[in-house]
Design an enzyme around this catalytic site. Structure first.
Site, mmCIF file in Angstrom:
data_model
loop_
_atom_site.group_PDB
_atom_site.id
_atom_site.type_symbol
_atom_site.label_atom_id
_atom_site.label_comp_id
_atom_site.label_asym_id
_atom_site.label_seq_id
_atom_site.Cartn_x
_atom_site.Cartn_y
_atom_site.Cartn_z
ATOM 1 N N THR A 128 0.797 -1.227 0.000
ATOM 2 C CA THR A 128 0.000 0.000 0.000
ATOM 3 C C THR A 128 0.829 1.276 0.000
ATOM 4 O OG1 THR A 128 -1.487 1.322 1.385
ATOM 5 C CG2 THR A 128 -0.193 -0.327 2.526
ATOM 6 N N GLU A 130 0.178 3.580 1.817
ATOM 7 C CA GLU A 130 0.266 4.009 3.222
ATOM 8 C C GLU A 130 1.677 3.806 3.780
ATOM 9 O OE1 GLU A 130 -2.234 5.277 5.559
ATOM 10 O OE2 GLU A 130 -3.122 5.804 3.646
ATOM 11 N N TYR A 152 -1.997 0.264 10.916
ATOM 12 C CA TYR A 152 -2.195 -0.478 9.644
ATOM 13 C C TYR A 152 -0.943 -0.390 8.787
ATOM 14 C CZ TYR A 152 -3.837 -1.027 4.774
ATOM 15 O OH TYR A 152 -3.977 -1.390 3.454
ATOM 16 N N LYS A 156 1.601 -3.285 7.461
ATOM 17 C CA LYS A 156 1.835 -3.520 6.026
ATOM 18 C C LYS A 156 3.328 -3.427 5.707
ATOM 19 C CE LYS A 156 -2.145 -4.198 3.778
ATOM 20 N NZ LYS A 156 -2.437 -5.334 2.893
HETATM 21 P P1 NAP Z 1 -11.536 -4.924 1.580
HETATM 22 O O1 NAP Z 1 -12.637 -4.611 0.622
HETATM 23 O O2 NAP Z 1 -11.585 -4.386 2.951
HETATM 24 O O3 NAP Z 1 -11.426 -6.530 1.641
HETATM 25 C C1 NAP Z 1 -10.650 -7.153 2.624
HETATM 26 C C2 NAP Z 1 -10.821 -8.651 2.474
HETATM 27 O O4 NAP Z 1 -10.024 -9.299 3.467
HETATM 28 C C3 NAP Z 1 -12.260 -9.157 2.680
HETATM 29 O O5 NAP Z 1 -12.489 -10.221 1.802
HETATM 30 C C4 NAP Z 1 -12.231 -9.639 4.114
HETATM 31 O O6 NAP Z 1 -13.199 -10.611 4.398
HETATM 32 C C5 NAP Z 1 -10.843 -10.254 4.149
HETATM 33 N N1 NAP Z 1 -10.331 -10.458 5.500
HETATM 34 C C6 NAP Z 1 -10.206 -9.549 6.499
HETATM 35 N N2 NAP Z 1 -9.655 -10.128 7.582
HETATM 36 C C7 NAP Z 1 -9.430 -11.429 7.264
HETATM 37 C C8 NAP Z 1 -8.896 -12.531 7.959
HETATM 38 N N3 NAP Z 1 -8.488 -12.439 9.233
HETATM 39 N N4 NAP Z 1 -8.790 -13.720 7.312
HETATM 40 C C9 NAP Z 1 -9.225 -13.839 6.041
HETATM 41 N N5 NAP Z 1 -9.771 -12.844 5.332
HETATM 42 C C10 NAP Z 1 -9.862 -11.639 5.945
HETATM 43 O O7 NAP Z 1 -10.131 -4.488 0.962
HETATM 44 P P2 NAP Z 1 -9.748 -4.092 -0.550
HETATM 45 O O8 NAP Z 1 -9.989 -2.640 -0.731
HETATM 46 O O9 NAP Z 1 -10.324 -5.086 -1.460
HETATM 47 O O10 NAP Z 1 -8.166 -4.255 -0.479
HETATM 48 C C11 NAP Z 1 -7.542 -5.510 -0.769
HETATM 49 C C12 NAP Z 1 -6.139 -5.508 -0.184
HETATM 50 O O11 NAP Z 1 -5.380 -4.441 -0.758
HETATM 51 C C13 NAP Z 1 -6.054 -5.296 1.305
HETATM 52 O O12 NAP Z 1 -4.958 -6.047 1.786
HETATM 53 C C14 NAP Z 1 -5.769 -3.811 1.461
HETATM 54 O O13 NAP Z 1 -5.104 -3.567 2.682
HETATM 55 C C15 NAP Z 1 -4.882 -3.585 0.266
HETATM 56 N N6 NAP Z 1 -4.906 -2.240 -0.324
HETATM 57 C C16 NAP Z 1 -6.082 -1.666 -0.691
HETATM 58 C C17 NAP Z 1 -6.077 -0.425 -1.313
HETATM 59 C C18 NAP Z 1 -7.349 0.251 -1.755
HETATM 60 O O14 NAP Z 1 -7.307 1.456 -2.034
HETATM 61 N N7 NAP Z 1 -8.445 -0.475 -1.880
HETATM 62 C C19 NAP Z 1 -4.848 0.222 -1.544
HETATM 63 C C20 NAP Z 1 -3.664 -0.407 -1.166
HETATM 64 C C21 NAP Z 1 -3.706 -1.654 -0.563
HETATM 65 P P3 NAP Z 1 -14.697 -10.214 4.916
HETATM 66 O O15 NAP Z 1 -15.480 -9.929 3.655
HETATM 67 O O16 NAP Z 1 -15.120 -11.424 5.630
HETATM 68 O O17 NAP Z 1 -14.561 -9.013 5.784
HETATM 69 O O1 G4F Z 2 -10.914 6.509 2.295
HETATM 70 P P1 G4F Z 2 -9.955 6.427 3.414
HETATM 71 O O2 G4F Z 2 -10.447 5.836 4.687
HETATM 72 O O3 G4F Z 2 -8.703 5.649 2.845
HETATM 73 P P2 G4F Z 2 -7.175 5.568 3.345
HETATM 74 O O4 G4F Z 2 -7.040 5.873 4.772
HETATM 75 O O5 G4F Z 2 -6.364 6.350 2.390
HETATM 76 O O6 G4F Z 2 -6.881 4.008 3.175
HETATM 77 C C1 G4F Z 2 -7.249 3.300 1.989
HETATM 78 O O7 G4F Z 2 -6.231 3.431 1.017
HETATM 79 C C2 G4F Z 2 -4.966 2.868 1.403
HETATM 80 C C3 G4F Z 2 -3.995 3.119 0.245
HETATM 81 O O8 G4F Z 2 -3.396 4.382 0.413
HETATM 82 C C4 G4F Z 2 -5.150 1.383 1.659
HETATM 83 F F1 G4F Z 2 -3.949 0.826 1.994
HETATM 84 C C5 G4F Z 2 -6.148 1.179 2.779
HETATM 85 O O9 G4F Z 2 -6.373 -0.218 2.941
HETATM 86 C C6 G4F Z 2 -7.482 1.834 2.380
HETATM 87 O O10 G4F Z 2 -8.009 1.147 1.275
HETATM 88 O O11 G4F Z 2 -9.395 7.888 3.759
HETATM 89 C C7 G4F Z 2 -8.816 8.712 2.788
HETATM 90 C C8 G4F Z 2 -8.561 10.101 3.389
HETATM 91 C C9 G4F Z 2 -7.852 10.085 4.740
HETATM 92 O O12 G4F Z 2 -6.859 11.081 4.781
HETATM 93 C C10 G4F Z 2 -8.943 10.434 5.736
HETATM 94 O O13 G4F Z 2 -8.466 11.135 6.881
HETATM 95 O O14 G4F Z 2 -9.833 10.715 3.615
HETATM 96 C C11 G4F Z 2 -9.825 11.318 4.885
HETATM 97 N N1 G4F Z 2 -11.203 11.410 5.391
HETATM 98 C C12 G4F Z 2 -11.852 12.584 5.630
HETATM 99 N N2 G4F Z 2 -13.090 12.310 6.123
HETATM 100 C C13 G4F Z 2 -12.007 10.397 5.718
HETATM 101 C C14 G4F Z 2 -13.199 10.965 6.179
HETATM 102 N N3 G4F Z 2 -11.845 9.053 5.655
HETATM 103 C C15 G4F Z 2 -12.865 8.258 6.046
HETATM 104 N N4 G4F Z 2 -12.737 6.913 5.948
HETATM 105 N N5 G4F Z 2 -14.041 8.783 6.528
HETATM 106 C C16 G4F Z 2 -14.253 10.136 6.620
HETATM 107 O O15 G4F Z 2 -15.316 10.575 7.064
#
Ligand code: NAP
Ligand code: G4F
Length: 358
Positions: A128, A130, A152, A156
């Protein structure tokens, strides 16, 4: 023979898109699901009767389940996407986050070795942006130093380094995609983009009064999740295992995302005031539609993410601008305007049906 893929996190946003992508490529796809009180998996329900798609119960906190599944299906490729992926919630459950997000990666790597697949199985680790956290360079690229800034992100970082370690120590084909934020109509409803698109849709239909957010000035490099799963696959088709930054190379603020989403729903917002006093006002009616609350501020927040996807473009042939920002907002809004049409239950001020705080 069809290639065999194993996806942890298959019920999540990325896992569901990746499963579709791999099935279309002719893979046999195995996904891991964990037991929950609601056994309906909304994002993959449409796939459950597809030939070649199989689900297994397991958990990243349970080594034996990983060894059992991996030993049974003997995958050619593993995509380790499972995680407690919410940054703000990692401050509430830091120990659990570390167990799943950090040690969970180690468990997958060790399961592969235990099953005798270290030389044949390729592993993708969902890393990520992050990791860059309190950023030391703009834009961030593969060589930018890490400065993780939440429980988190620290977890990671362990995942990133243990993957690199196993690559060098045991010659395993394992690599990390350093993915910047990617969103979609399947994004979890408490991440900021989806919280905004759902609220804009509900407010425009008279089903919600206002939207309460945290830091409106936070900057993100937002892409479309469907484009990003292609890159995960491309990384495992590469000649050598390498880590890649995956991003669009464009940056927008939370405030700007709000304005674009509300505009799509027919509401023109003007922001006035500073910090906690800032408000998003409907220019036509004068109604306050967006407010700020300290409840959504984090103890430490990452506020300036912008990725440089040059390496992925050059080495993998991936197009970072396939879905531009405007199209991402449109896709999410089109979906959520339809979704909320069917809703009748009352919502609280945060647009939620539960007492959850994110
Ligand atoms: P997500 O929608 O939150 O999905 C997370 C998945 O992990 C779900 O299928 C969840 O299952 C499963 N999970 C959580 N805890 C678990 C456990 N203990 N054992 C087995 N499965 C578990 O996340 P996403 O946005 O698809 O992201 C996928 C991956 O990319 C994650 O590792 C996230 O940290 C990483 N990532 C995401 C972003 C982004 O912007 N989306 C960016 C960078 C990295 P349930 O459905 O049962 O909850
Ligand atoms: O949408 P967010 O919660 O995503 P964040 O924290 O960037 O994390 C996501 O992206 C990461 C990759 O950079 C992944 F690794 C991680 O698993 C996840 O998918 O927040 C984005 C930004 C933050 O700065 C937060 O402070 O939006 C700001 N924010 C402002 N108001 C808010 C809110 N975030 C959330 N969730 N809810 C609010 O009301």
């Amino acid at each position: 023979m069809a290639k065999i893929a194993f996806i942890t996190g298959v019920t999540g946003q990325d896992g569901s898109f990746l499963a579709e992508f791999l099935l279309e490529k002719g893979y046999e796809v195995h996904g891991m699901v964990r037991r929950s009180s609601t056994d309906f998996h909304e994002r993959i329900a449409h796939l459950e009767d597809t030939p070649g798609f199989h689900l297994h119960y397991g958990d990243l906190s349970d080594s034996l389940s990983l060894v059992k599944i991996i030993g049974q299906i003997r995958p050619d490729e593993i995509y380790n996407l499972a995680a407690q992926s919410h940054v703000q919630i990692s401050f509430d459950v830091p120990e659990y986050t570390a167990d799943v997000v950090a040690t969970g990666v180690l468990r997958v790597l060790e399961a592969v070795r235990t099953c005798g697949l270290a030389n044949s199985c390729r592993i993708y680790q969902a890393s990520t942006s992050e990791l860059f956290g309190k950023v030391e360079e703009i834009p961030q690229r593969e060589t930018t130093p890490f400065h993780p800034y939440s429980p988190y992100a620290v977890a990671k970082q362990y995942g990133f380094w243990i993957v690199k370690e196993y690559r060098e120590a045991y010659g395993m084909f394992c690599c990390s995609g350093i993915l910047f934020n990617h969103e979609s109509e399947r994004r979890g409803e408490t991440f900021v983009t989806r919280k905004i698109t759902l609220a804009a849709a509900r407010i425009s239909q008279g089903k919600q009064e206002k939207l309460v957010l945290g830091n409106l000035s936070s900057l993100r490099d937002w892409g479309y999740a469907k484009d990003y799963v292609e890159c995960m696959w491309l990384m495992l088709q590469n000649q050598v295992p390498e880590d890649f930054v995956i991003a669009t190379g464009q940056q927008h603020s939370v405030r700007e995302f709000c304005q674009k989403a509300f505009r799509y729903a027919g509401i023109e917002l003007e922001f006035a005031g500073q910090g906690l006093e800032e408000k998003g006002i409907d220019i036509k009616t004068g109604n306050v539609r967006v407010e700020v609350s300290p409840q959504f501020y984090r103890p430490t927040d990452v506020v300036n993410l912008l990725g440089d996807p040059s390496k992925a473009r050059e080495k993998l042939g991936w197009n970072p601008q396939k879905t531009p920002f405007q199209d991402l907002v449109r896709i999410m809004m089109e979906h959520d305007i339809q979704k909320v049409k069917g809703e009748s239950r009352p919502l609280n001020i945060r647009g939620k049906r539960t007492g959850a705080t994110t």
